[in-house]
Design a protein around this motif. Structure first.
Motif, PDB file in Angstrom:
ATOM      1  N   PHE A  45       0.834  -1.200   0.000  1.00 58.39           N
ATOM      2  CA  PHE A  45       0.000   0.000   0.000  1.00 58.39           C
ATOM      3  C   PHE A  45       0.870   1.252   0.000  1.00 58.39           C
ATOM      4  O   PHE A  45       0.611   2.198  -0.752  1.00 58.39           O
ATOM      5  CB  PHE A  45      -0.948   0.021   1.204  1.00 58.39           C
ATOM      6  CG  PHE A  45      -1.918   1.162   1.149  1.00 58.39           C
ATOM      7  CD1 PHE A  45      -3.097   1.045   0.435  1.00 58.39           C
ATOM      8  CD2 PHE A  45      -1.648   2.360   1.796  1.00 58.39           C
ATOM      9  CE1 PHE A  45      -3.990   2.105   0.362  1.00 58.39           C
ATOM     10  CE2 PHE A  45      -2.533   3.425   1.728  1.00 58.39           C
ATOM     11  CZ  PHE A  45      -3.718   3.303   1.008  1.00 58.39           C
ATOM     12  N   ASP A  46       1.893   1.260   0.852  1.00 55.51           N
ATOM     13  CA  ASP A  46       2.789   2.417   0.898  1.00 55.51           C
ATOM     14  C   ASP A  46       3.481   2.636  -0.450  1.00 55.51           C
ATOM     15  O   ASP A  46       3.651   3.772  -0.894  1.00 55.51           O
ATOM     16  CB  ASP A  46       3.826   2.254   2.011  1.00 55.51           C
ATOM     17  CG  ASP A  46       3.218   2.417   3.399  1.00 55.51           C
ATOM     18  OD1 ASP A  46       2.070   2.878   3.518  1.00 55.51           O
ATOM     19  OD2 ASP A  46       3.908   2.061   4.380  1.00 55.51           O
ATOM     20  N   ARG A  47       3.843   1.544  -1.115  1.00 53.66           N
ATOM     21  CA  ARG A  47       4.493   1.649  -2.431  1.00 53.66           C
ATOM     22  C   ARG A  47       3.508   2.203  -3.464  1.00 53.66           C
ATOM     23  O   ARG A  47       3.856   3.067  -4.269  1.00 53.66           O
ATOM     24  CB  ARG A  47       5.010   0.279  -2.869  1.00 53.66           C
ATOM     25  CG  ARG A  47       5.890   0.296  -4.089  1.00 53.66           C
ATOM     26  CD  ARG A  47       6.460  -1.063  -4.388  1.00 53.66           C
ATOM     27  NE  ARG A  47       6.263  -1.870  -3.180  1.00 53.66           N
ATOM     28  CZ  ARG A  47       7.100  -2.749  -2.666  1.00 53.66           C
ATOM     29  NH1 ARG A  47       8.161  -3.032  -3.249  1.00 53.66           N
ATOM     30  NH2 ARG A  47       6.863  -3.405  -1.578  1.00 53.66           N
ATOM     31  N   ARG A  56       0.620   7.643   2.956  1.00 53.46           N
ATOM     32  CA  ARG A  56      -0.387   6.629   3.299  1.00 53.46           C
ATOM     33  C   ARG A  56      -1.722   7.293   3.653  1.00 53.46           C
ATOM     34  O   ARG A  56      -2.787   6.885   3.190  1.00 53.46           O
ATOM     35  CB  ARG A  56       0.108   5.790   4.476  1.00 53.46           C
ATOM     36  CG  ARG A  56      -0.874   4.711   4.886  1.00 53.46           C
ATOM     37  CD  ARG A  56      -0.461   4.024   6.165  1.00 53.46           C
ATOM     38  NE  ARG A  56       0.793   3.303   6.020  1.00 53.46           N
ATOM     39  CZ  ARG A  56       1.465   2.774   7.032  1.00 53.46           C
ATOM     40  NH1 ARG A  56       1.008   2.879   8.276  1.00 53.46           N
ATOM     41  NH2 ARG A  56       2.602   2.134   6.836  1.00 53.46           N
ATOM     42  N   GLU A  57      -1.659   8.323   4.501  1.00 53.70           N
ATOM     43  CA  GLU A  57      -2.871   8.999   4.942  1.00 53.70           C
ATOM     44  C   GLU A  57      -3.597   9.673   3.779  1.00 53.70           C
ATOM     45  O   GLU A  57      -4.829   9.636   3.701  1.00 53.70           O
ATOM     46  CB  GLU A  57      -2.535  10.028   6.031  1.00 53.70           C
ATOM     47  CG  GLU A  57      -2.070   9.415   7.344  1.00 53.70           C
ATOM     48  CD  GLU A  57      -0.634   8.862   7.295  1.00 53.70           C
ATOM     49  OE1 GLU A  57       0.167   9.294   6.446  1.00 53.70           O
ATOM     50  OE2 GLU A  57      -0.346   7.956   8.082  1.00 53.70           O
ATOM     51  N   GLU A  58      -2.822  10.301   2.894  1.00 48.80           N
ATOM     52  CA  GLU A  58      -3.436  10.956   1.732  1.00 48.80           C
ATOM     53  C   GLU A  58      -4.144   9.933   0.842  1.00 48.80           C
ATOM     54  O   GLU A  58      -5.255  10.172   0.367  1.00 48.80           O
ATOM     55  CB  GLU A  58      -2.381  11.700   0.913  1.00 48.80           C
ATOM     56  CG  GLU A  58      -1.831  12.935   1.586  1.00 48.80           C
ATOM     57  CD  GLU A  58      -0.639  13.528   0.846  1.00 48.80           C
ATOM     58  OE1 GLU A  58      -0.480  14.759   0.923  1.00 48.80           O
ATOM     59  OE2 GLU A  58       0.122  12.768   0.206  1.00 48.80           O
ATOM     60  N   ALA A  59      -3.507   8.794   0.629  1.00 51.55           N
ATOM     61  CA  ALA A  59      -4.111   7.763  -0.210  1.00 51.55           C
ATOM     62  C   ALA A  59      -5.382   7.211   0.422  1.00 51.55           C
ATOM     63  O   ALA A  59      -6.366   6.945  -0.276  1.00 51.55           O
ATOM     64  CB  ALA A  59      -3.107   6.635  -0.459  1.00 51.55           C
ATOM     65  N   LEU A  60      -5.378   7.044   1.744  1.00 54.90           N
ATOM     66  CA  LEU A  60      -6.573   6.534   2.419  1.00 54.90           C
ATOM     67  C   LEU A  60      -7.746   7.507   2.297  1.00 54.90           C
ATOM     68  O   LEU A  60      -8.886   7.085   2.113  1.00 54.90           O
ATOM     69  CB  LEU A  60      -6.279   6.264   3.903  1.00 54.90           C
ATOM     70  CG  LEU A  60      -5.455   5.013   4.205  1.00 54.90           C
ATOM     71  CD1 LEU A  60      -5.041   4.994   5.665  1.00 54.90           C
ATOM     72  CD2 LEU A  60      -6.220   3.756   3.852  1.00 54.90           C
ATOM     73  N   THR A  61      -7.468   8.803   2.407  1.00 53.68           N
ATOM     74  CA  THR A  61      -8.556   9.785   2.320  1.00 53.68           C
ATOM     75  C   THR A  61      -8.964  10.044   0.870  1.00 53.68           C
ATOM     76  O   THR A  61     -10.128  10.333   0.606  1.00 53.68           O
ATOM     77  CB  THR A  61      -8.167  11.120   2.995  1.00 53.68           C
ATOM     78  OG1 THR A  61      -6.963  11.605   2.424  1.00 53.68           O
ATOM     79  CG2 THR A  61      -8.002  10.936   4.486  1.00 53.68           C
ATOM     80  N   GLY A  78      -7.012   0.215  10.164  1.00 49.38           N
ATOM     81  CA  GLY A  78      -6.977  -0.737  11.275  1.00 49.38           C
ATOM     82  C   GLY A  78      -5.905  -1.803  11.063  1.00 49.38           C
ATOM     83  O   GLY A  78      -5.239  -2.220  12.009  1.00 49.38           O
ATOM     84  N   SER A  79      -5.748  -2.235   9.813  1.00 49.64           N
ATOM     85  CA  SER A  79      -4.708  -3.225   9.506  1.00 49.64           C
ATOM     86  C   SER A  79      -3.316  -2.649   9.742  1.00 49.64           C
ATOM     87  O   SER A  79      -2.434  -3.341  10.246  1.00 49.64           O
ATOM     88  CB  SER A  79      -4.834  -3.695   8.052  1.00 49.64           C
ATOM     89  OG  SER A  79      -6.049  -4.381   7.857  1.00 49.64           O
ATOM     90  N   PHE A  80      -3.136  -1.383   9.366  1.00 49.88           N
ATOM     91  CA  PHE A  80      -1.833  -0.745   9.578  1.00 49.88           C
ATOM     92  C   PHE A  80      -1.542  -0.584  11.067  1.00 49.88           C
ATOM     93  O   PHE A  80      -0.412  -0.806  11.512  1.00 49.88           O
ATOM     94  CB  PHE A  80      -1.769   0.626   8.881  1.00 49.88           C
ATOM     95  CG  PHE A  80      -1.971   0.560   7.389  1.00 49.88           C
ATOM     96  CD1 PHE A  80      -1.532  -0.525   6.652  1.00 49.88           C
ATOM     97  CD2 PHE A  80      -2.605   1.589   6.722  1.00 49.88           C
ATOM     98  CE1 PHE A  80      -1.715  -0.583   5.271  1.00 49.88           C
ATOM     99  CE2 PHE A  80      -2.795   1.541   5.348  1.00 49.88           C
ATOM    100  CZ  PHE A  80      -2.350   0.453   4.627  1.00 49.88           C
ATOM    101  N   GLU A  81      -2.555  -0.206  11.834  1.00 52.65           N
ATOM    102  CA  GLU A  81      -2.371  -0.067  13.288  1.00 52.65           C
ATOM    103  C   GLU A  81      -2.082  -1.431  13.920  1.00 52.65           C
ATOM    104  O   GLU A  81      -1.234  -1.544  14.805  1.00 52.65           O
ATOM    105  CB  GLU A  81      -3.622   0.555  13.919  1.00 52.65           C
ATOM    106  CG  GLU A  81      -3.810   2.004  13.578  1.00 52.65           C
ATOM    107  CD  GLU A  81      -5.156   2.563  14.010  1.00 52.65           C
ATOM    108  OE1 GLU A  81      -5.951   1.823  14.644  1.00 52.65           O
ATOM    109  OE2 GLU A  81      -5.420   3.738  13.701  1.00 52.65           O
ATOM    110  N   ARG A  82      -2.781  -2.457  13.457  1.00 53.92           N
ATOM    111  CA  ARG A  82      -2.545  -3.815  13.969  1.00 53.92           C
ATOM    112  C   ARG A  82      -1.127  -4.267  13.635  1.00 53.92           C
ATOM    113  O   ARG A  82      -0.450  -4.885  14.454  1.00 53.92           O
ATOM    114  CB  ARG A  82      -3.576  -4.775  13.366  1.00 53.92           C
ATOM    115  CG  ARG A  82      -3.502  -6.183  13.942  1.00 53.92           C
ATOM    116  CD  ARG A  82      -4.599  -7.070  13.388  1.00 53.92           C
ATOM    117  NE  ARG A  82      -4.578  -8.366  14.023  1.00 53.92           N
ATOM    118  CZ  ARG A  82      -4.780  -9.499  13.397  1.00 53.92           C
ATOM    119  NH1 ARG A  82      -5.042  -9.515  12.093  1.00 53.92           N
ATOM    120  NH2 ARG A  82      -4.738 -10.645  14.048  1.00 53.92           N
TER     121      ARG A  82
END
Length: 161
Positions: A45-47, A56-61, A78-82
């Motif tokens: 995801f980061d790639r 990462r945050e920009e892509a999620l929003t 949640g997966s990233f936090e886990r």
């Protein structure tokens, strides 16, 4: 006959505690596998976000309704936090010896992993010195605790008569 509760407590707690090293080893293996799976998801995801010149945050929003590697975007955070939490737990458990894993028991924070490990776990006779040491500790604690409880009960019975 006065030590029967102590002997029963020693046997029960000795057997239970002797299982701890093997259980934590299996939990650690499950934890490592889960961390590896989450690492792949996180790095991919980061790639993908970096390929779009986003964090990462920009892509999620920016893409809240997409699915990435089979995971809906709303579940990715949640997966990233886990991943972060379990990676930390794994490092703590990997760096610890048997007693350190016992004192770090609170780092077994993922109930899903604990439950899946427990379902697959098979009680066995300990074959390591760690298992023997934990059995002795459990037996001593069980003997002491059961003897103390039995003593309290018998004193109350005597006072009641």
């Amino acid at each position: 006959m006065a030590n029967v509760p102590g002997i029963i407590g020693a046997v029960v707690f000795g057997i239970a505690m002797s299982q701890f090293p093997a259980f934590t080893q299996q939990y650690q293996q499950h934890l490592g596998g889960t961390v590896d799976e989450l690492r792949v998801l996180t790095q991919e995801f980061d790639r993908a976000a970096a390929d779009q010149n986003m964090s990462r945050e920009e892509a999620l929003t920016t893409f809240p309704n997409t699915v990435f590697l089979g995971v809906p975007a709303r579940e990715l955070e949640g997966s990233f936090e886990r991943f972060d939490r379990l990676s930390e737990d794994l490092q703590i458990l990997e760096d610890a010896d048997a007693m350190g894993r016992f004192t770090s028991f609170l780092h077994m924070t993922d109930n899903e992993l604990v439950q899946s490990t427990w379902v697959e776990y098979r009680i066995s006779v300990p074959q390591t010195s760690d298992g023997f040491i934990f059995a002795v500790i459990g037996a001593m604690g069980g003997f002491y605790g059961a003897t103390q409880i039995a003593g309290l009960i018998s004193r109350r019975r005597r006072k009641a008569k």
